[in-house]
Scaffold this motif. Structure first.
Motif, short mmCIF file in Angstrom:
data_model
loop_
_atom_site.label_atom_id
_atom_site.label_comp_id
_atom_site.label_asym_id
_atom_site.label_seq_id
_atom_site.Cartn_x
_atom_site.Cartn_y
_atom_site.Cartn_z
N GLY A 333 4.32 129.32 -70.25
CA GLY A 333 4.50 129.94 -69.59
C GLY A 333 4.73 131.75 -68.86
N ILE A 334 4.97 132.29 -68.03
CA ILE A 334 4.39 133.99 -68.25
C ILE A 334 4.94 134.44 -67.19
CG2 ILE A 334 2.61 135.97 -68.14
CD1 ILE A 334 0.81 133.87 -68.77
N CYS A 335 5.70 135.26 -67.45
CA CYS A 335 7.07 135.97 -67.09
C CYS A 335 8.06 135.09 -65.69
CB CYS A 335 6.38 136.77 -66.49
SG CYS A 335 7.65 138.29 -65.12
N GLY A 336 7.24 134.52 -64.68
CA GLY A 336 8.68 133.61 -64.23
C GLY A 336 8.42 132.58 -64.63
N GLY A 337 7.70 131.98 -64.54
CA GLY A 337 6.77 130.79 -65.27
C GLY A 337 7.82 130.71 -66.61
N TYR A 338 7.41 131.23 -67.23
CA TYR A 338 8.66 131.94 -68.56
C TYR A 338 10.01 130.77 -68.68
CZ TYR A 338 10.72 133.48 -72.42
OH TYR A 338 11.74 133.81 -73.54
N GLN A 339 10.49 131.82 -67.70
CA GLN A 339 11.84 131.64 -66.82
C GLN A 339 12.11 130.29 -66.35
OE1 GLN A 339 12.23 134.21 -64.22
NE2 GLN A 339 13.28 135.90 -65.60
N MET A 340 11.08 129.43 -65.57
CA MET A 340 11.41 128.25 -65.11
C MET A 340 11.12 126.88 -66.36
SD MET A 340 8.57 128.58 -61.67
CE MET A 340 8.58 130.35 -60.68
N LEU A 341 10.03 127.41 -67.47
CA LEU A 341 10.15 125.99 -68.68
C LEU A 341 11.61 126.14 -68.71
CD1 LEU A 341 6.56 127.18 -70.17
CD2 LEU A 341 7.13 125.70 -68.45
N GLY A 342 12.55 127.32 -68.62
CA GLY A 342 13.95 127.01 -69.52
C GLY A 342 14.57 126.07 -68.95
N ALA A 343 16.00 126.54 -69.12
CA ALA A 343 16.83 124.98 -69.18
C ALA A 343 17.83 125.29 -68.34
CB ALA A 343 18.24 124.33 -70.21
N ARG A 344 18.08 126.90 -67.36
CA ARG A 344 18.53 126.55 -66.57
C ARG A 344 18.67 127.90 -65.83
NH1 ARG A 344 23.25 125.68 -68.52
NH2 ARG A 344 24.27 127.47 -68.93
N ILE A 345 18.54 128.76 -64.74
CA ILE A 345 18.30 129.79 -64.53
C ILE A 345 19.75 130.06 -63.60
CG2 ILE A 345 16.99 131.62 -62.98
CD1 ILE A 345 14.96 129.65 -63.51
N GLU A 346 20.14 131.68 -63.90
CA GLU A 346 21.97 132.36 -63.21
C GLU A 346 21.33 133.42 -62.33
OE1 GLU A 346 24.25 131.91 -65.97
OE2 GLU A 346 24.73 129.78 -66.11
N ASP A 347 22.31 133.14 -61.31
CA ASP A 347 21.81 134.46 -60.20
C ASP A 347 23.10 134.92 -59.83
OD1 ASP A 347 20.52 136.47 -58.83
OD2 ASP A 347 19.60 135.09 -57.84
N PRO A 348 23.89 134.75 -60.75
CA PRO A 348 25.04 135.98 -60.33
C PRO A 348 25.57 136.06 -59.78
CG PRO A 348 25.61 136.02 -62.20
CD PRO A 348 24.02 135.25 -62.30
N ASP A 349 24.42 137.64 -59.43
CA ASP A 349 24.62 138.23 -57.90
C ASP A 349 24.08 138.30 -57.38
OD1 ASP A 349 26.44 139.97 -60.18
OD2 ASP A 349 24.72 140.70 -60.69
N ARG A 350 23.48 136.63 -56.83
CA ARG A 350 22.37 136.52 -56.16
C ARG A 350 21.49 137.43 -55.47
NH1 ARG A 350 27.12 134.67 -54.56
NH2 ARG A 350 27.32 132.86 -53.40
N ILE A 351 20.43 137.86 -56.37
CA ILE A 351 19.89 139.24 -56.74
C ILE A 351 18.22 138.74 -55.79
CG2 ILE A 351 18.46 140.57 -57.90
CD1 ILE A 351 20.26 140.49 -59.89
N GLU A 352 17.47 137.31 -55.75
CA GLU A 352 17.12 136.55 -55.28
C GLU A 352 17.10 135.45 -54.29
OE1 GLU A 352 13.76 135.93 -58.96
OE2 GLU A 352 14.44 134.49 -58.26
N GLY A 353 18.11 134.98 -53.92
CA GLY A 353 19.45 135.03 -53.26
C GLY A 353 20.56 134.45 -52.72
N GLU A 354 20.54 132.99 -52.20
CA GLU A 354 22.10 132.52 -51.62
C GLU A 354 22.52 131.59 -53.27
OE1 GLU A 354 24.38 133.54 -50.19
OE2 GLU A 354 22.68 135.46 -49.59
N THR A 355 20.91 131.14 -53.40
CA THR A 355 21.70 130.63 -54.87
C THR A 355 21.78 130.67 -56.12
OG1 THR A 355 19.69 128.91 -53.34
CG2 THR A 355 20.11 128.13 -56.62
N THR A 356 22.79 130.32 -56.84
CA THR A 356 23.56 131.26 -57.72
C THR A 356 22.79 130.33 -59.45
OG1 THR A 356 25.55 130.13 -57.74
CG2 THR A 356 25.49 131.92 -56.76
#
Length: 491
Positions: A333-356
């Motif tokens: 995994g590289i960059c965003g793909g590296y993030q995807m390989l993990g256990a969880r992604i959180e976006d409390p400030d809704r930077i990428e959209g409505e999914t937190t």
């Protein structure tokens, strides 16, 4: 010697402006001058980090490389990075300033402030380099957008650039597109068009001699070059349109490397070196069956990690990657793909959209939290404690940390003492570093156990310089360079 700037504009998108621009950057360097590239506004998911940690479009970084100079944000002061179908992140002078919808950005006003900022960047370059090689965007004849254009003829007028119109003959309709593009310009802009370049010509160029005369008669502008179509010169491309021409299926006699074709895939030039290495067969796919045929699966970067993660879960690719990992395939995994390989992604400030919050693929014991601050920097590092010094760059939002109770296992040690990435085992790792595959030690590790070929010492930097020289030679032979230089002389 001081020159007026030169500008390459197009009859349409993908006419080959960037390649022609790159060629002339190299030609001017070869001829003993000190050129620099400039594109006021770029829209691309393929970006690059400058040495001072600012972000520009990849095409201007390539053109700077052809000039033999370091890339800088003044070469591309406005960069739009689409986050979804409707909006883009706006990067101004190398730093993100927020997200805007297409309507907000293109229709709100005449963008006077952005235009002034872009021109100020041009002026800073112009004070240090000559000639400045400007590039337009898309078509010059989108007359509904003329008042809000900051990239094409409005910039040509402001800089007084000798402007050359590039047309793609391969797609057909070249006479109508050239004639119409020039006919729709106001008189003051027509006067700036000094020549026409016909690009991507197939066959005997002499067959277009009559076409040259007809275009000159129709427009009053000379055809100063007819550039043959080529397949044997390799220049990194910025536009994701080029992905359509790349391999989409596994091969049979090499190491099959599947790059997951994400909807918002960014920095696909991370994999350019794989396409040049004879050990690998690289292909781009969102097909579950083709993922299953791969020896190596790479999850690439993305402009919207959460949305693309949701998409690969919906289309079955996520499950295919997890199966491949369990079957002992190599998964990277590289960059965003590296993030995807993990256990969880959180976006409390809704930077990428409505999914937190969203579960990742669960392969690496990591949690990523999206943060407003974007990281952009170049890095030197050691890969898996190998003594060689490697190079790469970071462009990402989000901070990745270990799950509670997990064992630390960093992949890279950076020159400044930081650590990057996670090494699960010899067959699975992730990293934030773009360009990581450009390093021999990483490619050889990737091929290990999958081929009997001797580890390579392929010098990608030398290879790219050879290609810039080949491109310059190819274009130099097909244009009236004496005439072009004559239009650049200042009074």
């Amino acid at each position: 010697m001081s020159f007026r700037p030169i500008m390459f504009v197009g009859t349409c998108s993908d006419a080959g402006k960037s390649i022609i621009n790159t060629a002339f950057c190299r030609i001017f360097k070869q001829d003993g001058f000190h050129p620099a590239p400039f594109k006021a506004q770029n829209m691309s998911l393929n970006s690059y980090s400058t040495p001072d940690g600012l972000e520009i479009g990849r095409a201007q970084a390539v053109q700077a490389e052809a000039c033999g100079i370091p890339p800088e944000s003044d070469m591309n002061p406005v960069l739009l990075k689409p986050t979804n179908e409707q909006s883009s992140q706006v990067v101004l002078n190398g730093k993100p300033v927020g997200n805007m919808s297409a309507k907000e950005y293109f229709m709100a006003n005449n963008k006077a402030e952005l235009f002034n900022q872009a021109y100020a960047a041009y002026e800073r370059l112009h004070a240090r380099y000559s000639p400045i090689v400007l590039e337009g965007a898309g078509s010059i004849s989108e007359i509904n957008l003329r008042k809000r254009d900051i990239t094409n003829m409005r910039m040509a007028l402001r800089t007084g650039a000798a402007t050359y119109l590039v047309a793609d003959i391969d797609r057909g309709g070249v006479f109508a597109s050239v004639y119409g593009s020039i006919a729709l310009l106001p008189e003051e802009e027509k006067k700036l068009i000094k020549g026409i370049i016909i690009n991507k010509f197939r066959g005997d160029i002499s067959l277009f001699d009559e076409g040259r005369k007809i275009l000159h008669e129709l427009t009053g502008v000379p055809v100063v070059g007819v550039i043959p179509y080529f397949r044997d010169i390799y220049i990194e491309e910025e536009d994701s349109v080029s992905l359509e021409s790349k391999n989409t299926r596994a091969g049979s006699d090499k190491i099959n490397v599947a790059i997951v074709l994400l909807k918002r895939l960014s920095n696909f030039t991370d994999f350019s070196v794989l396409e040049r290495d004879e050990r690998f067969h690289t292909y781009y796919t969102n097909n579950v069956e083709e993922i299953g045929k791969a020896d190596i699966i790479i999850l690439p970067g993305t402009k919207n990690t959460i949305a693309d993660l949701q998409n690969i879960k919906a289309n079955g690719i996520a499950d295919a990657i997890i199966r491949a990992h369990k079957d002992g395939k190599k998964v990277i995994g590289i960059c965003g793909g590296y993030q995807m390989l993990g256990a969880r992604i959180e976006d409390p400030d809704r930077i990428e959209g409505e999914t937190t919050s969203i579960p990742g693929l669960g392969i690496l014991p990591l949690i990523t939290v999206m943060e407003p601050e974007k990281v952009t920097r170049q890095s030197r590092f050691q890969f898996r404690n190998h003594p060689d010094t490697c190079r790469g760059y970071e462009i990402h939002m989000g901070k990745t940390t270990l799950l509670d109770g997990s064992t630390a296992s960093s992949l890279n040690r950076l020159e400044d003492g930081r650590e990057d990435g996670y090494l699960l085992n010899d067959k699975c790792w992730g990293s934030y570093l773009h360009g990581i595959l450009d390093n021999d030690v990483v490619l050889n590790e990737l091929a290990e156990g999958l081929t009997q070929a001797t580890p390579t010492t392929f010098n990608y930097t030398d290879f790219k310089n050879q290609q810039y020289d080949k491109l310059a030679e190819h274009v130099r032979a097909c244009v009236d360079l004496q005439y072009i230089y004559s239009t650049l002389k200042t009074k």
